[in-house]
Enzyme design. Structure first.
Site, PDB file in Angstrom:
ATOM      1  CG  HIS A 157      -1.678  -1.606   1.283  1.00 37.75           C
ATOM      2  ND1 HIS A 157      -2.949  -1.349   0.903  1.00 37.75           N
ATOM      3  CD2 HIS A 157      -1.425  -2.332   2.130  1.00 37.75           C
ATOM      4  CE1 HIS A 157      -3.383  -2.836   1.559  1.00 37.75           C
ATOM      5  NE2 HIS A 157      -2.246  -2.885   2.040  1.00 37.75           N
ATOM      6  CB  SER A 278      13.211  22.835 -13.522  1.00 36.38           C
ATOM      7  OG  SER A 278      12.413  24.417 -14.409  1.00 36.38           O
ATOM      8  CE  LYS A 284      11.336  20.148  -9.581  1.00 37.21           C
ATOM      9  NZ  LYS A 284      10.027  20.499 -10.323  1.00 37.21           N
ATOM     10  CD  GLU A 291       8.404  12.766 -14.893  1.00 38.01           C
ATOM     11  OE1 GLU A 291       6.763  13.825 -14.796  1.00 38.01           O
ATOM     12  OE2 GLU A 291       9.344  13.053 -15.551  1.00 38.01           O
TER      13      GLU A 291
END
Ligand code: ARG
Length: 461
Positions: A157, A278, A284, A291
């Protein structure tokens, strides 16, 4: 001006719209190598059984070889009016070698031709992807050996559950990928029958030798039913199913990479080579590759559903709908190959933050099960009772905002008088991991053995 290949019974040519919807050359030119291989085998067979002369076969072979060189060099003028790769190559062959070229299509149809080409293409694609999957398995197993004993929190979970080792976690993906290879191998085995010689749908009156063409093209045997052979695209569907499951695995791995490299987790650091920045936030380091691996699953699943939908309800045998089989297969193959390469790179390059993982492996009362197991093993308490006692110990620790190991013996004994000092020996992360020696469990020796076994098995591939 009617089509030069089939225009005999037509007075006029197709409209621009007809041509645009009908032509497949823009994408099926990807089949050129397979088409030439199929034609070479067909011509050799026609000459062998005496349907065409040896001279014609020699002319065809020479012509096709030259056409292959033209296409490879980018010198071939693909024509939309000639619809597809099959007619583009055949028309060019007649241009180059005349009469002999016009005999090539004897005892053959584009229906068995395209079915053969496409099987050959999928077979090659399977072989390429299989190598890539093996490479990713190797990368994971190597990293697993390195981190066979390094603890990390295991989750269910996405809540801290029990300590595992990072190596154990990586090896879980090796098992998934091994099944993916198995699915691709099964697909390959089933698809490896040759449709060539089924002709349009009914077979042919010519005395062809289908076993010969099958063998020349490295198929195991010819297909058994000509109607089935020209209308079956199961092999493409099985392939896309296997890729969809593979993509699902890669997507889960990618999602974990995204989580692991987020700063609150900081389990791993991706290399600069597999990270992006970024445009506004200078600090970043974004895991875009992971992704996109996660996202490309959509394309691959979409390809499977797209082709399943094209095929459902088609009457036997061939229908032009089936021309829509290629783009989903090509697109899914490109996506899968890129995802595998990206995962391979990320896994090989990533740095594990073993201190952070170890620290978090012990948080969240992750060794509570070890207390319950101790109560069962040492005090012979029934497991369900032990679970309850442990739950109360967790509640006590939580109330004081301390770990289980920081509870005093007196506090422990307040919940279960039989508890002795010995219980503290099972509370550490390392003790918890070391105790999981059951087959397939996370003990470091198990992980090391599993990784080594896989690396040995993969050494030949
Ligand atoms: N371009 C076609 C395809 O990919 C080749 C087969 C055409 N056959 C036909 N009977 N029109 O399906």
């Amino acid at each position: 001006n009617a089509n030069v290949q089939w225009g005999g019974r037509f007075a006029g040519g197709p409209s621009d719209i007809m041509q645009a919807i009908n032509a497949s050359i823009s994408f099926d030119k990807a089949l050129w190598k397979q088409d030439i291989a199929g034609s070479l085998a067909h011509a050799a067979m026609l000459a062998h059984v005496g349907i065409i002369s040896k001279d014609d076969e020699a002319a065809i072979r020479k012509g096709l070889t030259e056409i292959g060189a033209e296409i490879a060099a980018g010198d071939f003028a693909f024509s939309e009016a000639l619809e597809d790769i099959h007619m583009n190559i055949e028309a060019r062959l007649s241009e180059r070698v005349g009469e002999a070229g016009k005999r090539l299509h004897t005892a053959r149809s584009r229906n068995d031709q395209v079915a053969t080409d496409f099987r050959l293409w999928v077979r090659d694609a399977i072989d390429g992807l299989d190598q890539q999957v093996a490479s990713l398995m190797r990368a994971l197993a190597q990293r697993a050996q390195e981190h066979a004993a390094d603890p990390m929190p295991g989750f269910t979970h996405l809540q801290t559950a029990q300590p595992v080792t990072f190596g154990h976690h990586l090896m879980a993906y090796v098992e998934m990928l091994a099944r993916d290879r198995g699915r691709l191998a099964d697909t390959r085995r089933r698809l490896n029958e040759c449709p060539l010689g089924s002709a349009a749908l009914a077979g042919t009156s010519f005395p062809i030798d289908r076993a010969m063409t099958a063998e020349l093209l490295h198929f195991d045997r010819p297909t058994a039913n000509s109607l089935d052979a020209v209308s079956d695209r199961d092999f493409a569907l099985e392939y896309l199913s296997a890729l969809s499951i593979l993509a699902m695995h890669l997507s889960r791995m990618a999602e974990e990479i995204v989580i692991w490299c987020s700063s609150p987790f900081s389990f791993i650091r991706l290399s600069d080579a597999f990270t992006t920045g970024s445009s506004i936030m200078p600090q970043k380091r974004n895991p875009d590759a992971a992704e996109l691996v996660r996202a490309k699953t959509g394309r691959i699943n979409g390809s499977l559903i797209g082709l399943l939908t094209v095929m459902k309800g088609l009457p036997l045998a061939y229908a032009k709908d089936m021309q829509e089989d290629k783009e989903p297969v090509f697109a899914a193959t490109d996506a899968a190959a890129l995802c595998l390469a990206a995962c391979d790179g990320m896994v090989r390059d990533m740095t594990a933050n073993t201190r952070q993982m170890r620290a978090l492996a012990g948080s969240g009362y992750s060794t509570a099960t070890d207390i319950a197991d101790w109560l069962v093993r040492v005090l012979k308490v029934p497991f369900r009772t032990a679970h309850h006692v442990t739950g109360r110990l967790v509640a006590r620790a939580e109330a004081q905002n301390i770990g289980l190991a920081e509870l005093t013996l007196a506090e422990m004994q307040a919940e279960e008088p039989g508890i002795t000092q010995d219980i503290y020996s099972v509370l550490s992360v390392d003790a918890s991991i070391a105790s999981r020696t059951s087959l397939g469990g996370t003990a470091a020796s198990n992980v090391m053995a599993q990784a080594t076994r896989w690396l040995d098995a993969l050494a030949g591939t």
